[in-house]
Motif scaffolding. Structure first.
Motif, PDB file in Angstrom:
ATOM      1  N   THR A 178       0.835  -1.192   0.000  1.00 20.45           N
ATOM      2  CA  THR A 178       0.000   0.000   0.000  1.00 20.45           C
ATOM      3  C   THR A 178       0.870   1.241   0.000  1.00 20.45           C
ATOM      4  N   ARG A 179       0.321   2.357  -0.448  1.00 19.75           N
ATOM      5  CA  ARG A 179       1.118   3.587  -0.523  1.00 19.75           C
ATOM      6  C   ARG A 179       1.406   4.169   0.856  1.00 19.75           C
ATOM      7  N   GLY A 180       0.444   4.083   1.748  1.00 17.75           N
ATOM      8  CA  GLY A 180       0.646   4.609   3.087  1.00 17.75           C
ATOM      9  C   GLY A 180       1.397   3.626   3.957  1.00 17.75           C
ATOM     10  N   PRO A 181       1.779   4.043   5.163  1.00 19.85           N
ATOM     11  CA  PRO A 181       2.553   3.153   6.041  1.00 19.85           C
ATOM     12  C   PRO A 181       1.760   1.979   6.591  1.00 19.85           C
ATOM     13  N   ILE A 182       0.447   2.136   6.783  1.00 22.36           N
ATOM     14  CA  ILE A 182      -0.388   1.075   7.345  1.00 22.36           C
ATOM     15  C   ILE A 182      -1.495   0.754   6.349  1.00 22.36           C
ATOM     16  N   SER A 183      -1.628  -0.499   5.991  1.00 22.47           N
ATOM     17  CA  SER A 183      -2.618  -0.887   4.994  1.00 22.47           C
ATOM     18  C   SER A 183      -4.031  -0.764   5.550  1.00 22.47           C
ATOM     19  N   PRO A 184      -4.944  -0.153   4.807  1.00 18.80           N
ATOM     20  CA  PRO A 184      -6.346  -0.112   5.238  1.00 18.80           C
ATOM     21  C   PRO A 184      -7.016  -1.477   5.175  1.00 18.80           C
ATOM     22  N   LEU A 185      -6.362  -2.454   4.554  1.00 17.78           N
ATOM     23  CA  LEU A 185      -6.927  -3.799   4.468  1.00 17.78           C
ATOM     24  C   LEU A 185      -6.700  -4.608   5.739  1.00 17.78           C
ATOM     25  N   ILE A 186      -5.847  -4.102   6.640  1.00 18.34           N
ATOM     26  CA  ILE A 186      -5.594  -4.811   7.890  1.00 18.34           C
ATOM     27  C   ILE A 186      -6.854  -4.787   8.747  1.00 18.34           C
ATOM     28  N   SER A 187      -7.263  -5.948   9.228  1.00 18.65           N
ATOM     29  CA  SER A 187      -8.454  -6.062  10.063  1.00 18.65           C
ATOM     30  C   SER A 187      -8.360  -7.369  10.845  1.00 18.65           C
ATOM     31  N   PRO A 188      -9.230  -7.565  11.840  1.00 21.86           N
ATOM     32  CA  PRO A 188      -9.238  -8.846  12.554  1.00 21.86           C
ATOM     33  C   PRO A 188      -9.591 -10.031  11.672  1.00 21.86           C
ATOM     34  N   ILE A 189     -10.134  -9.765  10.464  1.00 20.31           N
ATOM     35  CA  ILE A 189     -10.457 -10.850   9.546  1.00 20.31           C
ATOM     36  C   ILE A 189      -9.276 -11.163   8.647  1.00 20.31           C
ATOM     37  N   SER A 190      -8.659 -10.126   8.051  1.00 19.44           N
ATOM     38  CA  SER A 190      -7.543 -10.357   7.131  1.00 19.44           C
ATOM     39  C   SER A 190      -6.273 -10.765   7.852  1.00 19.44           C
ATOM     40  N   VAL A 191      -6.160 -10.382   9.126  1.00 23.82           N
ATOM     41  CA  VAL A 191      -4.983 -10.739   9.920  1.00 23.82           C
ATOM     42  C   VAL A 191      -5.490 -11.351  11.224  1.00 23.82           C
ATOM     43  N   SER A 192      -5.660 -12.648  11.242  1.00 21.55           N
ATOM     44  CA  SER A 192      -6.193 -13.333  12.415  1.00 21.55           C
ATOM     45  C   SER A 192      -5.393 -14.590  12.688  1.00 21.55           C
ATOM     46  N   ALA A 193      -5.518 -15.107  13.895  1.00 22.67           N
ATOM     47  CA  ALA A 193      -4.817 -16.342  14.248  1.00 22.67           C
ATOM     48  C   ALA A 193      -5.236 -17.474  13.325  1.00 22.67           C
ATOM     49  N   GLN A 194      -6.527 -17.566  13.046  1.00 24.19           N
ATOM     50  CA  GLN A 194      -7.015 -18.638  12.189  1.00 24.19           C
ATOM     51  C   GLN A 194      -6.463 -18.502  10.779  1.00 24.19           C
ATOM     52  N   GLN A 195      -6.432 -17.256  10.294  1.00 22.82           N
ATOM     53  CA  GLN A 195      -5.965 -17.025   8.930  1.00 22.82           C
ATOM     54  C   GLN A 195      -4.493 -17.381   8.774  1.00 22.82           C
ATOM     55  N   VAL A 196      -3.655 -16.985   9.724  1.00 24.28           N
ATOM     56  CA  VAL A 196      -2.223 -17.260   9.584  1.00 24.28           C
ATOM     57  C   VAL A 196      -1.911 -18.737   9.809  1.00 24.28           C
ATOM     58  N   LEU A 197      -2.725 -19.408  10.600  1.00 22.13           N
ATOM     59  CA  LEU A 197      -2.498 -20.834  10.822  1.00 22.13           C
ATOM     60  C   LEU A 197      -2.815 -21.657   9.579  1.00 22.13           C
ATOM     61  N   GLU A 198      -3.730 -21.159   8.761  1.00 14.17           N
ATOM     62  CA  GLU A 198      -4.124 -21.897   7.564  1.00 14.17           C
ATOM     63  C   GLU A 198      -3.169 -21.687   6.394  1.00 14.17           C
ATOM     64  N   GLU A 199      -2.286 -20.697   6.516  1.00 14.66           N
ATOM     65  CA  GLU A 199      -1.375 -20.395   5.414  1.00 14.66           C
ATOM     66  C   GLU A 199      -0.050 -21.129   5.596  1.00 14.66           C
ATOM     67  N   LYS A 200       0.580 -21.500   4.504  1.00 15.41           N
ATOM     68  CA  LYS A 200       1.887 -22.138   4.547  1.00 15.41           C
ATOM     69  C   LYS A 200       2.961 -21.062   4.630  1.00 15.41           C
ATOM     70  N   TRP A 201       3.789 -21.158   5.689  1.00 17.68           N
ATOM     71  CA  TRP A 201       4.837 -20.170   5.913  1.00 17.68           C
ATOM     72  C   TRP A 201       6.205 -20.855   5.833  1.00 17.68           C
ATOM     73  N   PRO A 202       7.234 -20.121   5.415  1.00 18.33           N
ATOM     74  CA  PRO A 202       8.592 -20.685   5.485  1.00 18.33           C
ATOM     75  C   PRO A 202       8.916 -21.026   6.939  1.00 18.33           C
ATOM     76  N   PRO A 203       9.511 -22.177   7.219  1.00 19.84           N
ATOM     77  CA  PRO A 203       9.751 -22.583   8.606  1.00 19.84           C
ATOM     78  C   PRO A 203      10.835 -21.736   9.269  1.00 19.84           C
ATOM     79  N   PRO A 204      10.711 -21.448  10.567  1.00 18.28           N
ATOM     80  CA  PRO A 204      11.756 -20.716  11.283  1.00 18.28           C
ATOM     81  C   PRO A 204      12.917 -21.637  11.663  1.00 18.28           C
ATOM     82  N   ARG A 205      14.065 -21.033  11.897  1.00 16.50           N
ATOM     83  CA  ARG A 205      15.235 -21.764  12.394  1.00 16.50           C
ATOM     84  C   ARG A 205      15.504 -21.348  13.832  1.00 16.50           C
ATOM     85  N   VAL A 206      15.917 -22.307  14.644  1.00 14.19           N
ATOM     86  CA  VAL A 206      16.061 -22.078  16.078  1.00 14.19           C
ATOM     87  C   VAL A 206      17.486 -22.402  16.507  1.00 14.19           C
TER      88      VAL A 206
END
Length: 729
Positions: A685-713
């Motif tokens: 987005t052009r501004g610093p904070i996306s207006p699309l950010i919301s509890p729906i677009s960014v939620s625990a359920q949403q991020v759990l369903e997406e495939k993410w690159p694994p972290p290294r420990v």
């Protein structure tokens, strides 16, 4: 007044509340209707099951002269808020029905000379011609039902006019009550009407009519009693709410009328006002005034005849109705609240709810008006040439960005900052209207206007690839975020679940906040902002009160230099070497700080902190061993390079998302993923904070369903450096 200045214009898709399985849910009445615009504060309140009260706007456009009309509208909304509900004033602005008006819209209606008086009948024509107007009782009920607002407060409703049996002059308010399931709180009907026939007509329409208070005698607007009795009688707000709840549950498709008598101290002049009404009625008859023009003429003449006393009574009864209606709305909200909760959970995401009104997070930091210049090409000429590109204005400041993003994610912090008394500050508050919560209408009361200072401005020059090439700032106003100003909110600081400070805040203020946090065991997050400001807490022992810091590698190096832990080192280019350096620079700080979150741009983020049960913990209250530490590297969220528009707010979005997860007590992986998802949206987005950010677009359920690159420990310690443990899937 800051509160009123914050009520700025914005829109969302309209929805309506229905009952389903005992809980409050939403469905759309008009699936793609663009005729209705619901203010975000109103829609959020409805979604959360909070009490909302609809208000008409003909009192603004036709009921009172300027400036009494605008001050009255503001005062009524303040009364609604003070009694626990969210005001939703309805008005028609240039062919759109607005449910919830901002400050500019109220002023527009209050000063416009060509506003239409809009009932149900008038809505199609007014909207089709793009006109503006004030909503009558009938028009407001239509809008309230569309939005799912069950309670509407007005002064008095229309009725059957005198000699109505011959003229057929019957107000649309009565038929609207017969077909729209909204409860109307009024002071009865005006005595210029035929009250007996009005009650008979309401009975024919199937409208449940009740008085409120100690008497069943039906009130007549300026006077608390008429010669007629209402069919029913409720004694208090709870009984009224039970009556409304029963009507809604029965799905009768008809409204409820609850008549509240004018306060007794204003009823003494009732006889004088009644005589003035009779005189005005005769004048209207002699002048041939008919139909919808009668009521405004009568009220205007009565006010003239009584030398303003009728206006005083009018104002008093409207204020009283607002108080009673708001309390009924609160009681109704409690009745309709689902067992064990207040409103719905989005995607089974555990929303971080405040335990008390004083336990909200507090963000202290800068507000900037940003001018972003992005070049058309990756390389730019800096020899005085004009580089092709695009320039736009946005709103930033690290503190504001954090508060903005947290607000969009459902965590409404109290935000403390400073702006100048200039035109730019007005644009700031207009843009930040979404940061004001219905339940906490003072979310930005901590933003002080300072006379003689400029609102902070920042100019960023960004390359074609989205990287920051040059920044210029006028940030002197941030020095006005003083200890004296912040100390006004000491109670909030003591009870906050989390304090966030950015590097724009003056050193004495940082020291004050850190000491308050230390004394009250409140976790503190410090966002360094830039290399020059990163070390502010570290010039004293204030830093030992910090729980989290979020520097980049250069800022982390500056902090270490200030503490005397290193002289100077070159920041490496390779990722593995950067991770090694970040871990070494973090280790001495972990003696006091729970977690160092090192932002690494396109390479993601490195968390260095303490383990509990074998996992890095972000929970401030977890007991940890100083000898059991680890580092976890999370790659950035996948995003095509061509989709990156601006990187200036990605780090702030990440931290706001991570801290939102911390407040919700999610595990570390989920907190980081929420932050990375918020950052990904802001990068696009052009501004610093996306207006699309919301509890729906960014939620625990949403991020759990997406495939993410694994972290290294890695396991880390001051003596052994780092030892690779695993790649976690």
């Amino acid at each position: 007044m800051l509160v009123s200045s914050l009520r700025r214009c914005s829109t969302r898709v309209p929805s309506a509340m229905v009952r389903a399985g005992g809980a409050v849910t939403h469905k759309r009445l008009y699936s793609q209707s663009s005729a209705f615009k619901i203010h975000p504060c109103v829609e959020e309140a409805l979604e959360e099951g909070q009490p909302v009260v609809a208000l008409e706007s003909t009192i603004i456009t036709h009921g009172m002269p300027y400036p009494q009309n605008i001050s009255m509208a503001r005062k009524v909304e303040e009364i609604v808020r003070a009694n626990g509900s969210v005001p939703a004033t309805v008005g028609i602005i240039k062919g759109k029905v607005h449910i919830g008006l901002c400050e500019e819209e109220i002023k527009f209606l209050a000063t416009s000379k060509d506003c239409v008086k809009v009932s149900r009948r008038d809505l199609p024509y007014v909207l089709s011609r793009g006109l503006s107007g004030g909503s009558t009782v009938s028009g407001t009920m239509v809008a309230a039902h569309h939005a799912g607002i069950p309670i509407f407060v007005t002064g008095g409703i229309g009725g059957v006019h005198r000699n109505g049996e011959n003229t057929m002059d019957v107000s649309a308010d009565l038929t609207e009550l017969g077909r729209t399931p909204v409860a109307v709180i009024s002071a009865g009907v005006k005595s210029i009407l035929d009250i007996g026939r009005t009650l008979e007509y309401l009975e024919t329409q199937g409208v449940c009519v009740s008085t409120f208070g100690d008497s069943s005698n039906f009130p007549a607007f300026f006077t608390p009693r008429s010669d007629f009795k209402a069919p029913y009688h409720v004694r208090n707000e709870e009984e009224a709410a039970q009556l409304i709840a029963s009507s809604l549950d029965l799905k009768l498709d008809s409204g409820v009328l609850i008549s509240v008598p004018i306060p007794s101290e204003y009823a003494a002049s009732g006889q004088m006002i009644e005589e003035a009404i009779q005189q005005a009625l005769e004048e209207a008859r002699m002048q041939g005034i008919l139909g919808k023009e009668v009521t405004p003429f009568i009220l205007r003449r009565v006010n003239e005849i009584t030398k303003g006393k009728s206006l005083d009574s009018n104002i008093a009864l409207i204020k009283n109705n607002a108080k009673v209606g708001s309390r009924i709305a609160v009681a109704l909200s409690e009745i309709r609240k689902p067992p064990g909760g207040r409103g719905k959970e989005l995607h089974h995401c555990k929303r971080p709810e405040d335990k008390t009104s004083d336990s909200r997070p507090v963000v202290i930091g800068g507000i900037n008006v940003d001018f972003i210049a992005k070049a058309s090409q990756d390389t730019m000429e800096f020899g005085g040439q004009t580089n092709p590109g695009k320039v736009h204005q946005s709103f930033g400041g690290v503190g504001r960005n954090l508060a903005d993003c947290m607000s969009r994610l459902g965590v409404r912090p109290l935000f403390i900052s400073a702006v100048g008394q200039d035109d730019l500050s007005d644009s700031v508050f207009q843009f930040c209207s979404h940061m004001v919560s219905p339940s906490h209408s003072q979310d930005m009361r901590g933003v002080v206007h300072v006379k003689g200072h400029n609102t902070a401005t920042y100019c960023a020059v960004i390359s074609g690839s989205g990287e920051l090439s040059l920044g210029l700032g006028d940030m002197e106003i941030h020095q006005q975020i003083t200890e004296k100003h912040v100390s006004q909110f000491a109670d909030h600081l003591c009870r906050a679940r989390l304090l966030c400070i950015d590097g724009n805040v003056p050193v004495p203020t940082i020291q004050y906040v850190c000491e308050m946090a230390r004394q009250n065991s409140v976790p503190v997050c410090y966002e360094p902002t830039d290399i020059d400001k990163a070390a502010k807490p570290f010039i004293s022992n204030s830093w030992t009160a910090l729980t989290y810091i979020s520097p980049n590698l250069q800022e982390l190096l500056s902090i270490n230099r200030t503490l005397g832990y290193v002289e100077d080192i070159d920041v490496p280019c390779k990722l593995e070497d950067r991770i090694d350096t970040a871990i070494k620079l973090s280790l001495p700080l972990l003696e006091n700080i729970r977690c160092i979150i090192v932002t690494m741009g396109a390479h993601g983020v490195l968390l260095c902190g303490h383990r509990r049960d074998g996992t890095l913990t972000l929970r401030a209250k977890d007991k940890v061993s100083r000898d059991d530490m680890c580092a976890v590297h999370y790659p950035a969220a996948p995003i095509p390079p061509e989709d990156i528009i601006n990187v200036s707010g990605a780090g702030d979005s990440f931290m706001a998302g991570l801290l939102t997860g911390v407040l919700a007590e999610y595990n570390t992986d989920t907190c980081v993923r929420i932050g990375l998802q918020a950052a990904r949206l802001s990068l696009q987005t052009r501004g610093p904070i996306s207006p699309l950010i919301s509890p729906i677009s960014v939620s625990a359920q949403q991020v759990l369903e997406e495939k993410w690159p694994p972290p290294r420990v890695w396991s880390i310690s001051p003596s052994n450096g780092k030892t690779f443990l695993r790649t976690r899937h």
